[in-house]
Design a protein around this motif. Structure first.
Motif, mmCIF file in Angstrom:
data_model
loop_
_atom_site.group_PDB
_atom_site.id
_atom_site.type_symbol
_atom_site.label_atom_id
_atom_site.label_comp_id
_atom_site.label_asym_id
_atom_site.label_seq_id
_atom_site.Cartn_x
_atom_site.Cartn_y
_atom_site.Cartn_z
ATOM 1 N N PRO A 192 0.793 -1.218 0.000
ATOM 2 C CA PRO A 192 0.000 0.000 0.000
ATOM 3 C C PRO A 192 0.824 1.267 0.000
ATOM 4 O O PRO A 192 0.311 2.326 -0.269
ATOM 5 N N SER A 193 2.104 1.176 0.286
ATOM 6 C CA SER A 193 2.927 2.373 0.330
ATOM 7 C C SER A 193 3.520 2.734 -1.029
ATOM 8 O O SER A 193 4.152 3.755 -1.160
ATOM 9 N N ALA A 194 3.277 1.918 -2.043
ATOM 10 C CA ALA A 194 3.870 2.164 -3.348
ATOM 11 C C ALA A 194 3.456 3.520 -3.900
ATOM 12 O O ALA A 194 4.277 4.242 -4.460
ATOM 13 N N ASP A 195 2.193 3.901 -3.739
ATOM 14 C CA ASP A 195 1.750 5.186 -4.266
ATOM 15 C C ASP A 195 1.606 6.241 -3.176
ATOM 16 O O ASP A 195 1.435 7.403 -3.458
ATOM 17 N N THR A 196 1.675 5.852 -1.913
ATOM 18 C CA THR A 196 1.578 6.788 -0.810
ATOM 19 C C THR A 196 2.689 6.490 0.181
ATOM 20 O O THR A 196 2.505 5.721 1.116
ATOM 21 N N PRO A 197 3.865 7.075 -0.029
ATOM 22 C CA PRO A 197 4.963 6.789 0.894
ATOM 23 C C PRO A 197 4.649 7.278 2.299
ATOM 24 O O PRO A 197 3.892 8.220 2.490
ATOM 25 N N LEU A 198 5.252 6.617 3.253
ATOM 26 C CA LEU A 198 5.085 7.033 4.641
ATOM 27 C C LEU A 198 5.738 8.391 4.839
ATOM 28 O O LEU A 198 6.806 8.661 4.293
ATOM 29 N N PRO A 199 5.101 9.253 5.617
ATOM 30 C CA PRO A 199 5.743 10.533 5.926
ATOM 31 C C PRO A 199 7.022 10.304 6.716
ATOM 32 O O PRO A 199 7.166 9.286 7.389
ATOM 33 N N ALA A 200 7.916 11.240 6.626
ATOM 34 C CA ALA A 200 9.179 11.124 7.357
ATOM 35 C C ALA A 200 8.886 11.131 8.858
ATOM 36 O O ALA A 200 8.095 11.916 9.350
ATOM 37 N N VAL A 201 9.505 10.217 9.552
ATOM 38 C CA VAL A 201 9.382 10.131 10.998
ATOM 39 C C VAL A 201 10.789 10.259 11.548
ATOM 40 O O VAL A 201 11.733 9.671 11.023
ATOM 41 N N ALA A 202 10.927 11.032 12.610
ATOM 42 C CA ALA A 202 12.246 11.296 13.175
ATOM 43 C C ALA A 202 12.959 10.008 13.583
ATOM 44 O O ALA A 202 14.161 9.864 13.373
ATOM 45 N N ARG A 203 12.196 9.060 14.133
ATOM 46 C CA ARG A 203 12.848 7.848 14.627
ATOM 47 C C ARG A 203 11.855 6.695 14.618
ATOM 48 O O ARG A 203 10.727 6.833 15.063
ATOM 49 N N TRP A 204 12.304 5.573 14.093
ATOM 50 C CA TRP A 204 11.526 4.337 14.142
ATOM 51 C C TRP A 204 12.135 3.448 15.205
ATOM 52 O O TRP A 204 13.338 3.507 15.407
ATOM 53 N N PRO A 205 11.423 2.631 15.909
ATOM 54 C CA PRO A 205 9.982 2.429 15.827
ATOM 55 C C PRO A 205 9.217 3.573 16.488
ATOM 56 O O PRO A 205 9.797 4.406 17.177
ATOM 57 N N VAL A 206 7.887 3.576 16.270
ATOM 58 C CA VAL A 206 7.037 4.647 16.781
ATOM 59 C C VAL A 206 6.011 4.074 17.764
ATOM 60 O O VAL A 206 5.675 2.896 17.697
ATOM 61 N N PRO A 207 5.508 4.916 18.672
ATOM 62 C CA PRO A 207 4.473 4.438 19.610
ATOM 63 C C PRO A 207 3.128 4.260 18.901
ATOM 64 O O PRO A 207 2.944 4.684 17.753
ATOM 65 N N ILE A 208 2.189 3.676 19.599
ATOM 66 C CA ILE A 208 0.904 3.306 19.021
ATOM 67 C C ILE A 208 0.151 4.497 18.422
ATOM 68 O O ILE A 208 -0.442 4.383 17.358
ATOM 69 N N GLY A 209 0.177 5.647 19.080
ATOM 70 C CA GLY A 209 -0.535 6.820 18.566
ATOM 71 C C GLY A 209 0.003 7.270 17.223
ATOM 72 O O GLY A 209 -0.763 7.614 16.320
ATOM 73 N N THR A 210 1.312 7.267 17.079
ATOM 74 C CA THR A 210 1.933 7.662 15.815
ATOM 75 C C THR A 210 1.644 6.631 14.739
ATOM 76 O O THR A 210 1.304 6.980 13.604
ATOM 77 N N ALA A 211 1.741 5.346 15.072
ATOM 78 C CA ALA A 211 1.448 4.286 14.109
ATOM 79 C C ALA A 211 0.001 4.379 13.650
ATOM 80 O O ALA A 211 -0.301 4.213 12.455
ATOM 81 N N ALA A 212 -0.895 4.666 14.585
ATOM 82 C CA ALA A 212 -2.313 4.807 14.234
ATOM 83 C C ALA A 212 -2.509 5.982 13.277
ATOM 84 O O ALA A 212 -3.195 5.865 12.258
ATOM 85 N N ARG A 213 -1.893 7.110 13.597
ATOM 86 C CA ARG A 213 -2.028 8.297 12.747
ATOM 87 C C ARG A 213 -1.465 8.040 11.352
ATOM 88 O O ARG A 213 -2.078 8.396 10.354
ATOM 89 N N LEU A 214 -0.292 7.422 11.279
ATOM 90 C CA LEU A 214 0.348 7.169 9.992
ATOM 91 C C LEU A 214 -0.437 6.171 9.134
ATOM 92 O O LEU A 214 -0.367 6.213 7.912
ATOM 93 N N SER A 215 -1.165 5.285 9.779
ATOM 94 C CA SER A 215 -1.891 4.255 9.033
ATOM 95 C C SER A 215 -3.352 4.604 8.805
ATOM 96 O O SER A 215 -4.024 3.957 8.007
ATOM 97 N N GLY A 216 -3.857 5.611 9.513
ATOM 98 C CA GLY A 216 -5.259 5.977 9.367
ATOM 99 C C GLY A 216 -6.198 5.042 10.111
ATOM 100 O O GLY A 216 -7.381 4.950 9.790
#
Length: 167
Positions: A25-49
């Protein structure tokens, strides 16, 4: 300071997983830049919708495999996890059932899959949608007929209620 991480074995550790797949699913919608991976649940939820509650539900169903946790037992999600969540969200948006999504996620992670297996799942869903659409169109035609016969005035007689009462 970020708490130290305990690394869990994950289905995403395999280099042949979906993170390097152009069909993900990221082929046409790349993930936004995140300062550091891994991310907490709130950030993962926001990034995935997907809401954090649904994210936990999908994890409980085994759709994500083992998720990294901090020493304080907080969930930490990697890029592959977020890609999988986006895949799940897209499949849900297309109306696939959770059972079908479970199969599709498994096939997506399996680089030795056959496209025939994926097509069977998609065809089954397509056929179910066609049946539901036909049923909805039949309901709409019935309502059109009833609406045409109802004068919609101040009288108590109503062909719509009469029809519904003859079930």
């Amino acid at each position: 300071m970020t708490p130290p991480l305990r690394r869990a074995v994950s289905v995403h550790d395999d280099a042949s997983g979906p993170a390097d797949s152009a069909s993900g699913p990221s082929a046409d919608t790349p993930l936004p830049a995140v300062a550091r991976w891994p991310v907490p649940i709130g950030t993962a939820a926001r990034l995935s919708g997907i809401s954090p509650k649904m994210l936990r539900h999908y994890e409980a169903l085994g759709l994500l495999g083992a998720v990294t946790r901090t020493d304080g037992n907080y969930r930490q999600y990697g890029q592959a996890d977020v890609h999988t969540l986006r895949f799940i969200r897209r499949a849900r948006d297309m109306g696939f059932s959770l059972d079908a999504i479970t199969e599709l996620v498994g096939l997506w992670h399996n680089r030795r899959r056959s496209s025939a297996a994926v097509k069977r799942i998609a065809q089954r869903h397509h056929d179910e949608l066609a049946q539901r659409i036909a049923a909805l169109q039949a309901m709409q035609r019935s309502l059109d007929t009833l609406l045409c016969h109802c004068p919609g005035d101040d009288r108590p007689d109503c062909p719509i209620l009469d029809d519904l009462g003859h079930a």
